[in-house]
Design a protein around this motif. Structure first.
Motif, PDB file in Angstrom:
ATOM      1  N   ASP A 154       0.839  -1.214   0.000  1.00 29.38           N
ATOM      2  CA  ASP A 154       0.000   0.000   0.000  1.00 29.38           C
ATOM      3  C   ASP A 154       0.871   1.259   0.000  1.00 29.38           C
ATOM      4  O   ASP A 154       0.614   2.207   0.738  1.00 29.38           O
ATOM      5  CB  ASP A 154      -0.923   0.008   1.220  1.00 29.38           C
ATOM      6  N   THR A 157      -0.002   5.070   1.083  1.00 27.38           N
ATOM      7  CA  THR A 157      -1.366   5.173   1.599  1.00 27.38           C
ATOM      8  C   THR A 157      -1.361   5.364   3.114  1.00 27.38           C
ATOM      9  O   THR A 157      -0.676   4.615   3.825  1.00 27.38           O
ATOM     10  CB  THR A 157      -2.165   3.900   1.253  1.00 27.38           C
ATOM     11  N   ARG A 159      -2.332   4.889   6.885  1.00 28.25           N
ATOM     12  CA  ARG A 159      -2.797   3.685   7.558  1.00 28.25           C
ATOM     13  C   ARG A 159      -3.620   4.027   8.808  1.00 28.25           C
ATOM     14  O   ARG A 159      -3.470   5.106   9.381  1.00 28.25           O
ATOM     15  CB  ARG A 159      -1.600   2.810   7.933  1.00 28.25           C
ATOM     16  N   THR A 163      -4.714  -2.030  13.406  1.00 23.61           N
ATOM     17  CA  THR A 163      -5.271  -3.021  12.482  1.00 23.61           C
ATOM     18  C   THR A 163      -5.261  -4.387  13.138  1.00 23.61           C
ATOM     19  O   THR A 163      -4.218  -4.849  13.608  1.00 23.61           O
ATOM     20  CB  THR A 163      -4.472  -3.075  11.166  1.00 23.61           C
ATOM     21  N   ALA A 202      -9.100  -0.781  12.475  1.00 26.57           N
ATOM     22  CA  ALA A 202      -9.512  -1.489  11.272  1.00 26.57           C
ATOM     23  C   ALA A 202      -9.396  -2.999  11.463  1.00 26.57           C
ATOM     24  O   ALA A 202      -8.678  -3.486  12.334  1.00 26.57           O
ATOM     25  CB  ALA A 202      -8.646  -1.055  10.087  1.00 26.57           C
ATOM     26  N   GLY A 204      -8.339  -6.023   8.916  1.00 26.17           N
ATOM     27  CA  GLY A 204      -7.883  -6.450   7.596  1.00 26.17           C
ATOM     28  C   GLY A 204      -7.419  -5.356   6.670  1.00 26.17           C
ATOM     29  O   GLY A 204      -7.423  -5.548   5.453  1.00 26.17           O
ATOM     30  N   ASP A 205      -6.961  -4.226   7.191  1.00 21.89           N
ATOM     31  CA  ASP A 205      -6.493  -3.113   6.354  1.00 21.89           C
ATOM     32  C   ASP A 205      -5.143  -2.619   6.904  1.00 21.89           C
ATOM     33  O   ASP A 205      -5.100  -2.085   8.004  1.00 21.89           O
ATOM     34  CB  ASP A 205      -7.502  -1.982   6.366  1.00 21.89           C
ATOM     35  N   PRO A 206      -4.044  -2.793   6.176  1.00 19.49           N
ATOM     36  CA  PRO A 206      -3.919  -3.281   4.799  1.00 19.49           C
ATOM     37  C   PRO A 206      -3.660  -4.783   4.673  1.00 19.49           C
ATOM     38  O   PRO A 206      -3.481  -5.273   3.569  1.00 19.49           O
ATOM     39  CB  PRO A 206      -2.710  -2.501   4.281  1.00 19.49           C
ATOM     40  N   TRP A 207      -3.621  -5.504   5.786  1.00 24.66           N
ATOM     41  CA  TRP A 207      -3.378  -6.953   5.726  1.00 24.66           C
ATOM     42  C   TRP A 207      -4.529  -7.686   6.386  1.00 24.66           C
ATOM     43  O   TRP A 207      -5.024  -7.262   7.437  1.00 24.66           O
ATOM     44  CB  TRP A 207      -2.083  -7.343   6.459  1.00 24.66           C
ATOM     45  N   THR A 208      -4.947  -8.800   5.828  1.00 24.64           N
ATOM     46  CA  THR A 208      -6.007  -9.594   6.434  1.00 24.64           C
ATOM     47  C   THR A 208      -5.457 -10.637   7.398  1.00 24.64           C
ATOM     48  O   THR A 208      -6.077 -10.926   8.426  1.00 24.64           O
ATOM     49  CB  THR A 208      -6.838 -10.319   5.362  1.00 24.64           C
TER      50      THR A 208
END
Length: 266
Positions: A154, A157, A159, A163, A202, A204-208
């Motif tokens: 990402d 972007t 963050r 997360t 968050a 799952g943003d940016p990783w699930t």
């Protein structure tokens, strides 16, 4: 809510806080400059800051099982699969700004790569397996840059503040029916430290999916998840630590860890 004495059923991993490198790896990276104290210290500070700095302090909950990586993620990244050969894989040749970690012309031979994995990746994996005996929950603690770095999914972007990495919808590492409750517990526990532009928790943003969580959940069935904390919550823009904020985050995580354990034991 579990009592502090129940925390022995919680295992917390911090795979990335170390700024230390084995001497043979450091010599591969620095060559003869390893003998220059100033250059060696500067390089190790760079490696430390490119890792997950101070996450050992944030995630070490009194009474919980705690396993911390002894070596930098740039020796071996313990939150990668053993056979991950991508640029951002288990053995990296560049940092997250895509700056080389080794001198020009350096080649990591298959034999040296395997030896490094055997000594570092395999040893940590064995430690996790041992510590998971009798555990009911595993949490993997990370920090993330405030914006996606050059080496990542990402780039550029902004963050979120936090997360939660709970797995994919079809492959959760933490029970799917308790995701909303876990997110709410995270919001509640960290509310005193979230401020300004950094208030969003968050999923799952940016990783699930956290790789360590996925690997050991698949092996044992023990619920597991990863948590990312935005470094802007505790570092200045120049990378200096803010001790009061680190302390506050540690207390917030302690509250959250108890709540998360309660969700799997309730």
């Amino acid at each position: 809510m579990p009592e502090a004495t129940d925390r022995d059923r919680l295992l917390i991993l911090t795979p990335h806080p170390s700024g230390a490198l084995p001497a043979d790896v450091l010599r591969d990276m620095l060559g003869e400059e390893i003998f220059d104290p100033g250059k060696r210290a500067a390089f190790l500070h760079r490696v430390f800051m490119e890792g997950d700095p101070y996450t050992d302090l944030i995630y070490a909950v009194p009474g919980a099982r705690f396993l911390q990586a002894p070596w930098s993620r740039f020796a071996v990244d313990l939150n990668r699969d053993r056979d991950d050969t991508d640029d951002n894989g288990v053995v990296k040749l560049m940092d997250f700004a895509r700056r080389p970690l080794y001198p020009g012309g350096f080649v990591l031979t298959p034999a040296k790569r395997e030896a490094r994995l055997r000594r570092i990746w395999d040893a940590f994996d064995a430690g996790v397996r041992a510590e998971l005996e009798g555990a009911r929950l595993m949490i993997v603690g990370h920090s993330m840059a405030s914006r996606g770095p050059a080496l990542g999914p990402d780039t550029g972007t902004p963050r979120p503040a936090l997360t939660l990495m709970l797995g994919a919808e079809d492959a959760p590492t933490f029970p799917r029916d308790r995701w909303d409750a876990l997110q709410a517990a995270c919001v509640d526990a960290f509310a005193p430290v979230l401020m300004g532009d950094l208030t969003h928790v968050a999923v799952g943003d940016p990783w699930t999916t956290d790789t360590l969580s996925a690997r050991h959940h698949a092996r044992t069935g023990i619920p597991a998840f990863g948590l990312e904390i935005n470094v802007a919550l505790y570092l200045t823009e120049t990378g200096e630590p803010r001790p009061g904020d680190i302390r506050a985050l540690a207390h917030a995580f302690e509250r959250f860890a108890d709540a998360a354990l309660g969700l799997v034991e309730g």
